[in-house]
Every structure is written in structure tokens, then in C-alpha cells.
Design a protein around this motif. Structure first.
Motif, PDB file in Angstrom:
ATOM      1  N   THR A 198       7.755  64.246   4.960  1.00  0.00           N
ATOM      2  CA  THR A 198       8.969  63.504   4.613  1.00  0.00           C
ATOM      3  C   THR A 198       9.205  62.475   5.717  1.00  0.00           C
TER       4      THR A 198
ATOM      5  N   GLY B  44      10.274  59.391   6.150  1.00  0.00           N
ATOM      6  CA  GLY B  44      11.544  58.668   6.347  1.00  0.00           C
ATOM      7  C   GLY B  44      11.359  57.487   7.268  1.00  0.00           C
TER       8      GLY B  44
ATOM      9  N   ASP C 235       5.590  59.968   2.195  1.00  0.00           N
ATOM     10  CA  ASP C 235       6.951  59.823   1.669  1.00  0.00           C
ATOM     11  C   ASP C 235       6.839  59.359   0.223  1.00  0.00           C
TER      12      ASP C 235
END
Ligand code: SAM
Length: 311
Positions: A30, A32, A54
Motif C-alpha cells: 500500500t 501511498g 498501489d
């Protein structure tokens, strides 16, 4: 909206538990804004490598800029955490030394009205983290029955009087009064108890976001794949922001730790339960007050970590 507006939550304990080592290979499922990833890369020395995944192409773009200084040590992949085994295979990685999962949406996503996650400013009924592959809320909503909607609001958001809230949403939709996030919040606010501490729409928005992105299904797939993506000694660190997420992580890590259920007194274990991972956190770690004051997202975080044991 700058990548720096997203501050990595529980950065110090995350890095301590992931324990990046020089030359190690890490996956941030993830990615980000790449805040945690940058710290992993700093700790893993000139030969350490990181694959950042992602489902949001825009997040990947921002992270690419932020992580540019690390050059070829970084690889990026657009995809979902549920697809991790396939992504790793495509990248030629049979196993990794660490896997980081920081669930939910980033402040870049939340704060961009155009993405429809918030009702602070008006935006489209969207809420997709992945606008390339997924379906926006506006397309999903008309297909949900009152029952389905009420169940999602109750189960995923613990929305009080979820049935009424579902009815109000469906009525507003039928009357063409649901053009954007402000109107959705208004529909949810109607009939809500005056003086409620949090806006009645807050929980409903969270529930709908979890639904649009199948966030619990995504987490379940990732957890089910453990410990396979990890090398022996490899570690996983998961940051959850919702009690339903944390419960899943907790259960799965206990299961992977394998509790012997043999009757007491047997000289050797006969129940066949396998211990595949060792928990590094007995209880979930939470953020200190000082971090919460600086970063409201830290308020609900729960961190759990585990290490893969020799087969
Ligand atoms: C909380 S942010 C991560 C922030 C990051 N740790 C940092 O320090 O900047 C979560 C990110 O994960 C992505 N994401 C959420 N669910 C995902 C999934 N199932 N698969 C892939 N990415 C996901 C979101 O698009 C978002 O960019």
C-alpha cells in the motif's frame, strides 16, 4: 495536494518491527505517498530493494517522485494487494524479507474533493482508489437493494439506524437528489439525532468506501496468502484503521502461529497444527497521544506484526 501532506503513521515501530536489513528485499503493498517505503529504503542500505504496490495510479506517480533518489532500488507496480502473489511472480521475486500493509485511504485521496471520499467539499459519488479498474459509487449504488445497503451501513460503518439511512439514500436517489457527496451527506443527515458528536454521514461514508473498494475482501486475500510471500525470517507488519480489519489480522496471525490443541500431558504433539509464523506483537500497538495530536489519522491505528518461521 502534495505527497508530503500524508504523514506515515507509527513510522518508528513499523520500521523497528519490519527490521529492514542491508540488502534485503521488501514489499510495500500500500505504497501511498511512499513515506514508510522511503524509511525502509534508507534502512536497507545501498543494496536493499523495495517493490511498491498501489491500486491508485496517482499515488504511484507521487511516490515515484518521492522515491526517485533511490533509483533502480525501487520498482513500482499498479495492482491490488489481493494480487500480490501474481505481482511478485511477475517481478521475479519468489519471496521477500518484509511485507508492509498500511490499510485504507491516504490523506491525498481523502482531501481531493474530485475523488468523492469526503463531504467537507462537494465531489462526485466516486470513492474509488483505482479509477482505472473499479466501479464508482454512483454506478454501484443504484444496484444495491435496501437490504444490502442497510447491511453494509450497519456492518461496515456501525451506522445507527442503518435501515432508515438506507431508505433515505434510496429515496434521494430515486428523486434525483443525489448528485454528489454533499447531497449524500445531506440525505444521511436528515432525520439524524440533533447534537450527534460526529456527523451522521461520517460512518456511512466509511462504510460505502469499504464497499466500493472491497477493502475487507482485499485484506482477506492478502492474509490468506501468508506466509508464502515471505522468506524464512521475513516479517509482515499491518496497520489497520477499522476494528473489522484489525480483528481479521489478529485472527489470521493467531492461526498462523498455530496453537497446539492436543490434550495436556501428551509427550509429542499429535494434533498436527502447524506453527508457520511467530507474532511479534501480543497486543496491537497504538499511537501515542503526541502523534494523534499531530496526525488525526493515527487515532484509530492498530499495528500487528509477525515473522515467518522455518518450515
Ligand atoms: C494509508 S495509504 C499508505 C500510506 C503510506 N504508507 C505512506 O507512508 O505514504 C494507503 C494506500 O494504499 C492503497 N491501497 C488501499 N487498498 C489497497 C489494495 N487493496 N491494494 C493496493 N493498494 C491499496 C491506497 O490507494 C493508498 O494509496
Amino acid at each position: 495536494v502534495g505527497a508530503l501532506s500524508h504523514q506515515p503513521v507509527l513510522l518508528a515501530p513499523t520500521i523497528e518491527l519490519l527490521a529492514p536489513r542491508p540488502g534485503g528485499v521488501y514489499v510495500d503493498a500500500t505504497l501511498g505517498a511512499g513515506g514508510h517505503a522511503a524509511a525502509v529504503l534508507e534502512r536497507s542500505g545501498p543494496d536493499g530493494r523495495l517493490l511498491g504496490v498501489d491500486r491508485d495510479p496517482r499515488a504511484l506517480g507521487l511516490a515515484a517522485e518521492r522515491l526517485r533518489a533511490f533509483g533502480p532500488r525501487v520498482r513500482l507496480a499498479h495492482g491490488r494487494m489481493s494480487e500480490l502473489p501474481a505481482i511478485l511472480a511477475r517481478e521475479g521475486l519468489s519471496s521477500v524479507d518484509g511485507l508492509l500493509v498500511d490499510l485504507g485511504v491516504s490523506s491525498m485521496q481523502l482531501d481531493d474533493p474530485g475523488r468523492g471520499f469526503s463531504f467537507q467539499a462537494d465531489g462526485p459519488l466516486d470513492m474509488r482508489m483505482d479509477p482505472v479498474r473499479d466501479e464508482p459509487l454512483a454506478a454501484l449504488l443504484p444496484r444495491l437493494s435496501e437490504d444490502e445497503l442497510a447491511r453494509a451501513l450497519a456492518d461496515l460503518g456501525e451506522v445507527p439506524r442503518a435501515r432508515q439511512a438506507a431508505r433515505r439514500i434510496r429515496a434521494a436517489l430515486a428523486e434525483g437528489r443525489l448528485g454528489g457527496t454533499r447531497e449524500l451527506a445531506r440525505a444521511l443527515g436528515e432525520g439524524a439525532r440533533a447534537g450527534a458528536r460526529i456527523h451522521p454521514a461520517t460512518r456511512a461514508f466509511m462504510a460505502l468506501r469499504l464497499l466500493v473498494n472491497d477493502e475487507l475482501g482485499e485484506l482477506d486475500s492478502l492474509l490468506a496468502s501468508l506466509p508464502a510471500p515471505l522468506a524464512v525470517g521475513g516479517r509482515v507488519v499491518v496497520l489497520s484503521f477499522h476494528s473489522l480489519e484489525d480483528r481479521r489480522v489478529k485472527q489470521r496471525l493467531l492461526e498462523l502461529e498455530g496453537r497446539c490443541v492436543c490434550p495436556a500431558g501428551l509427550p509429542v504433539c499429535r494434533c498436527g497444527v502447524q506453527t508457520r509464523m511467530r507474532r511479534l506483537t501480543r497486543r496491537a500497538l497504538r499511537a501515542e497521544q503526541a502523534e494523534i495530536e499531530q496526525n488525526p489519522r493515527a487515532r484509530s491505528v492498530r499495528l500487528r506484526a509477525a515473522e515467518r518461521l522455518a518450515a
